[in-house]
Design an enzyme around this catalytic site. Structure first.
Site, short mmCIF file in Angstrom:
data_model
loop_
_atom_site.label_atom_id
_atom_site.label_comp_id
_atom_site.label_asym_id
_atom_site.label_seq_id
_atom_site.Cartn_x
_atom_site.Cartn_y
_atom_site.Cartn_z
N ARG A 163 -76.11 94.46 -23.78
CA ARG A 163 -74.81 93.79 -23.54
C ARG A 163 -73.94 94.74 -22.75
O ARG A 163 -73.63 95.85 -23.21
CB ARG A 163 -74.13 93.41 -24.86
N HIS A 197 -74.41 84.56 -20.12
CA HIS A 197 -74.66 84.74 -21.55
C HIS A 197 -75.82 83.80 -21.92
O HIS A 197 -75.63 82.79 -22.61
CB HIS A 197 -73.40 84.42 -22.35
N GLN A 234 -76.61 82.64 -25.64
CA GLN A 234 -75.63 81.70 -26.17
C GLN A 234 -75.98 80.27 -25.77
O GLN A 234 -75.97 79.35 -26.60
CB GLN A 234 -74.24 82.07 -25.63
N1 CP Z 1 -70.73 84.37 -29.16
C1 CP Z 1 -71.03 85.69 -29.15
O1 CP Z 1 -71.80 86.20 -28.31
O2 CP Z 1 -70.43 86.39 -30.15
P1 CP Z 1 -70.36 87.97 -30.30
O3 CP Z 1 -69.51 88.50 -29.16
O4 CP Z 1 -69.74 88.21 -31.64
O5 CP Z 1 -71.75 88.54 -30.21
N1 NVA Z 2 -66.59 84.87 -22.44
C1 NVA Z 2 -66.58 85.65 -23.65
C2 NVA Z 2 -67.75 85.34 -24.50
C3 NVA Z 2 -67.76 86.01 -25.84
C4 NVA Z 2 -68.99 85.73 -26.62
C5 NVA Z 2 -66.54 87.13 -23.31
O1 NVA Z 2 -67.23 87.54 -22.37
O2 NVA Z 2 -65.81 87.87 -23.97
#
Ligand code: CP
Ligand code: NVA
Length: 298
Positions: free
Chosen positions: A101, A128, A131
């Site tokens: 990440r 993502h 997700q």
């Molecule tokens: N939705 C999601 O990716 O959550 P986190 O940022 O908590 O991993």
């Molecule tokens: N768009 C958001 C998603 C979090 C899971 C971010 O990047 O912070």
């Protein structure tokens, strides 16, 4: 050995295979006949905060027989400027897979290239993918199929989650509507690359009308904190609330990838009324990612 770097690079057949495997993972949780990660250590390299992604990968890796090793970027030399490609070559000689990440998509791609181990994008500024696979699984559980349905994404239409939805639309054959102010509309080049039926509008009501799914994400993504005030002001009219829900198809799903900021992208009443769907989405991260892990090592 395979990587999951983006929905853009995932072909339709693999996406369908992953979704089917995720449903099996969910049904057979605790009774898996094989342990595809037995004897393996997987690194989770995180340059941004996480609750769901971190916990679901740590639990999922363990349930598949592997050992997760969490590496916060601030604690390893990556955070002090060691290049991604050097970190990748070191970890590639020590662990069997990586979950990454970070900010730049190219860093995840570079890691995959140099490490020689299966690499999974756990969120970048651009995509993502984990997700969206969990979200599609959730919609298929609740509405049978996504094909021919209408998903309305409301809010920051240029964020990572919106981008991954855009790439999913053409592959899975549903209509995606993006309701966002002009400055938060998706990148036209990305829309062109994705193809599919994606309708972009600044008119929230027209996007929500008759939709099967209303979906939102935070207005201030990680890394964009300096823009908080402008974003909250610009996106103020793009909240999912009861007025918006009334426009959608009766029984429409309301979804949120979480974390949620009540009073911003969704109001408390609408969030709580749809908590079952939203927390099933969160749970489905575990099942979908176990399918991704199994696929990556196959
Ligand atoms: N939705 C999601 O990716 O959550 P986190 O940022 O908590 O991993
Ligand atoms: N768009 C958001 C998603 C979090 C899971 C971010 O990047 O912070």
């Amino acid at each position: 050995m395979k990587h999951l770097l983006s929905i853009e690079q995932l072909n339709r057949a693999d996406m369908e295979q992953l979704l089917a495997a995720a449903a099996v993972m969910k049904r057979e949780r605790g009774r898996h006949p094989t342990k595809p990660l037995a004897g393996q250590t997987w690194a989770l390299i995180f340059s941004k905060s996480s609750t769901r992604t971190r916990v679901s990968f740590e639990v999922g890796i363990a349930e598949l027989g592997g050992r997760p090793m969490f590496l916060s970027a601030v604690d390893i030399q990556l955070g002090r400027g060691e290049p991604v490609k050097d970190t990748a070559r070191v970890l590639g000689r020590m662990v069997q897979g990586a979950i990454f990440r970070t900010f730049a998509q190219r860093d995840v791609e570079e890691f995959a290239h140099y490490s020689g181990i299966p690499t999974i994008n756990a969120l970048t500024d651009e995509e993502h993918p984990c997700q969206i696979l969990a979200d599609v699984l959730t919609i298929e559980e609740k509405l049978a199929s996504l094909a021919g349905k209408v998903v309305a994404f409301i809010g920051d239409g240029a964020c990572n989650v919106a981008n991954s939805w855009i790439f999913a639309a053409a592959k899975l054959g549903f209509e995606l509507r993006i309701a966002a102010p002009q400055e938060f509309q998706p990148d036209p080049a990305l829309l062109q690359r994705a193809g599919g039926k994606v309708v972009c509008t600044a008119d929230l009501a027209s996007a929500a009308r008759g939709a099967d799914v209303l979906y939102t994400d935070v207005w201030v993504s990680m890394g964009k904190e300096d823009e908080s005030a402008e974003r909250i002001k610009a996106l103020a009219g793009y909240q999912i609330n009861q007025t918006v829900v009334q426009l959608a198809k009766p029984g429409a799903l309301v979804m949120h990838c979480l974390p949620a900021y009540r009073g911003k992208e969704i109001d408390d009443e609408t969030f709580e009324a749809n908590a079952e769907t939203i927390f099933t989405q969160a749970e489905n991260r575990l099942h979908a990612q176990k399918a991704i892990l199994q696929w990556a090592v196959a």
